[in-house]
Design a protein around this motif. Structure first.
Motif, short mmCIF file in Angstrom:
data_model
loop_
_atom_site.label_atom_id
_atom_site.label_comp_id
_atom_site.label_asym_id
_atom_site.label_seq_id
_atom_site.Cartn_x
_atom_site.Cartn_y
_atom_site.Cartn_z
N GLU A 288 44.80 28.37 39.58
CA GLU A 288 45.32 27.59 39.50
C GLU A 288 46.81 28.49 38.39
O GLU A 288 48.07 28.53 37.83
N TYR A 289 45.19 29.17 37.06
CA TYR A 289 46.34 29.90 36.01
C TYR A 289 45.77 31.65 36.72
O TYR A 289 46.19 32.50 36.28
N GLY A 290 44.74 32.06 37.98
CA GLY A 290 44.72 32.87 38.34
C GLY A 290 43.52 33.63 37.67
O GLY A 290 42.16 33.13 36.90
N ARG A 291 43.46 35.05 36.44
CA ARG A 291 41.98 35.44 36.58
C ARG A 291 41.82 34.71 34.85
O ARG A 291 42.83 35.70 33.77
N LEU A 292 40.78 34.78 34.78
CA LEU A 292 40.46 33.92 33.61
C LEU A 292 39.05 35.14 33.00
O LEU A 292 38.38 35.38 33.35
N ARG A 293 39.59 35.58 31.87
CA ARG A 293 39.22 36.71 30.60
C ARG A 293 37.72 35.50 30.12
O ARG A 293 36.61 36.52 29.91
N HIS A 294 38.57 35.49 29.34
CA HIS A 294 37.08 34.73 28.02
C HIS A 294 37.30 33.32 28.09
O HIS A 294 38.45 32.24 28.14
#
Length: 373
Positions: free
Chosen positions: A331-337
């Motif tokens: 839903e939001y693409g790549r999640l980093r932190h």
């Protein structure tokens, strides 16, 4: 899904006793230990919480890599590729507080982890982990009048590469600074306790080696490929999330002196020489980056997997985790932190769609506010 979760991994009993020794006593008695929480810590109450619908806190950021909350509720955020540190308010205002010119972005390196002094109000210093032209290093800077001062090197010589730089830093419940390092694409270094690569390091706030470190140097645990998430629960137990290669992304329970296998073993093979992971993912489902503990769970931001993982914590040392649950796949693409908002039932989760591997949407990169219910 091919997620596996396991009982706490096997280990050689004699090695474990020798490595844990006095440090276990220290951790149990440390300020903010079993009776408190660190800035990256949280409870192990086992509450069955779920993330509510996210809303944008801030948009228009460029690869926000790490962030930590100031005493007033604002957050300082590193941008990997711009070398900026920005201040983000809960209302979404973004302002630059300085740049870290020592950082030289490239590949997976640049301006990475950020931590605040554990006594920030009386000792206002910001710590950052950066990739330079020749190494990875940790810098400390004063933060006065809303601006960063001149950096001081507290540790250098951490091997660097175009990938596998690690980079997460955080103060633990014992007041020590922990840093995750990657193997810098030289996997054999991870098994060498004389090398800073492929490790979790433990330092005093001034960058010295604590007297009770297991190997007499900065190394706290070893056999890591690329750890990028650190978190502690309210019992001062440390968790780390780690990138696998073609298989076996991991959640590990970290013990002082522990060997987590890379490159000789990955996942949870049950080999007595190494400590098994407690969660194992296929990299397509995870590539785990940031981690935080809140609401009785370990929350893990997934890059390639493009989802947020909730890993329930049991509080049982012999069986520490329940079955992971995924949220927001794609839903939001790549999640980093992911970071827990202090004194609140909310997470901040950041995207990483401008990192060269994502597909940016309008407004990316962003920080999402996520109430927990």
């Amino acid at each position: 899904m091919s997620v596996e979760f396991h009982r706490n991994g096997t280990r050689d009993a004699a090695k474990a006793v020798a490595a844990v020794g006095a440090l276990t006593v220290l951790m149990a008695c440390a300020p903010g230990g079993s009776d408190g929480e660190s800035s990256t810590g949280g409870d192990t109450s086992g509450e069955d919480v779920s993330p509510a619908e996210p809303t944008d806190v801030a948009t228009g950021l460029e690869v926000p890599w790490d962030y930590e909350f100031l005493p007033n509720g604002d957050a300082l955020v590193t941008e990997r590729d711009t070398t900026r540190i920005v201040r983000v308010t809960p209302e979404g205002d973004v302002s630059e507080v300085g740049t870290v010119d020592e950082a030289e972005p490239g590949g997976e390196g640049g301006l990475l982890g950020l931590a605040l002094s554990p006594e920030f109000e009386s000792d206002p210093h910001v710590y950052v982990y950066v990739t330079t032209g020749g190494d990875n290093r940790i810098l400390r800077m004063p933060f006065e009048g809303g601006e960063l001062g001149e950096p001081e090197v507290i540790l250098d010589g951490i091997p660097s590469g175009s990938a596998h730089n690690g980079g997460r830093i955080a103060f633990g419940p014992d007041g020590m600074l922990y840093a995750s390092t990657g193997d810098a694409q030289r996997s054999a270094l991870a098994q060498d306790t004389g090398s800073l690569a492929g490790k979790i390091l433990r330092l005093t706030p001034d960058g010295d080696v604590p007297d009770d470190n297991p190997f007499g140097n900065e190394v706290y645990s070893y056999g890591h490929r690329n750890v990028q998430g650190l978190a502690w629960d309210s019992d001062a137990q440390m968790f780390a999330v780690e990138f696998g290669a073609d298989v076996d992304d991991e959640v590990n329970v970290i013990e002082p002196g522990g060997n987590y296998g890379w490159p000789e073993a990955t996942g949870a093979p049950g080999d007595e020489e190494y400590i098994d992971a407690v969660v194992v993912w296929d990299p397509a489902e995870a590539s785990p980056s940031g981690a935080a503990i809140a609401g009785g769970s370990l929350w893990v931001a997934a890059l390639r997997g493009e989802r947020l993982w909730r890993v329930p914590l049991t509080g049982d040392a012999d069986d520490p985790v329940g079955e992971p649950v995924e949220h927001w796949r794609g839903e939001y693409g790549r999640l980093r932190h992911v970071e827990a908002v202090p004194d609140g039932d909310e997470l901040w989760v950041s995207t990483s769609n401008h990192d060269g591997r994502g597909e940016p949407n309008e407004g990316d990169d962003r920080i999402l506010g996520v109430p927990l219910r």
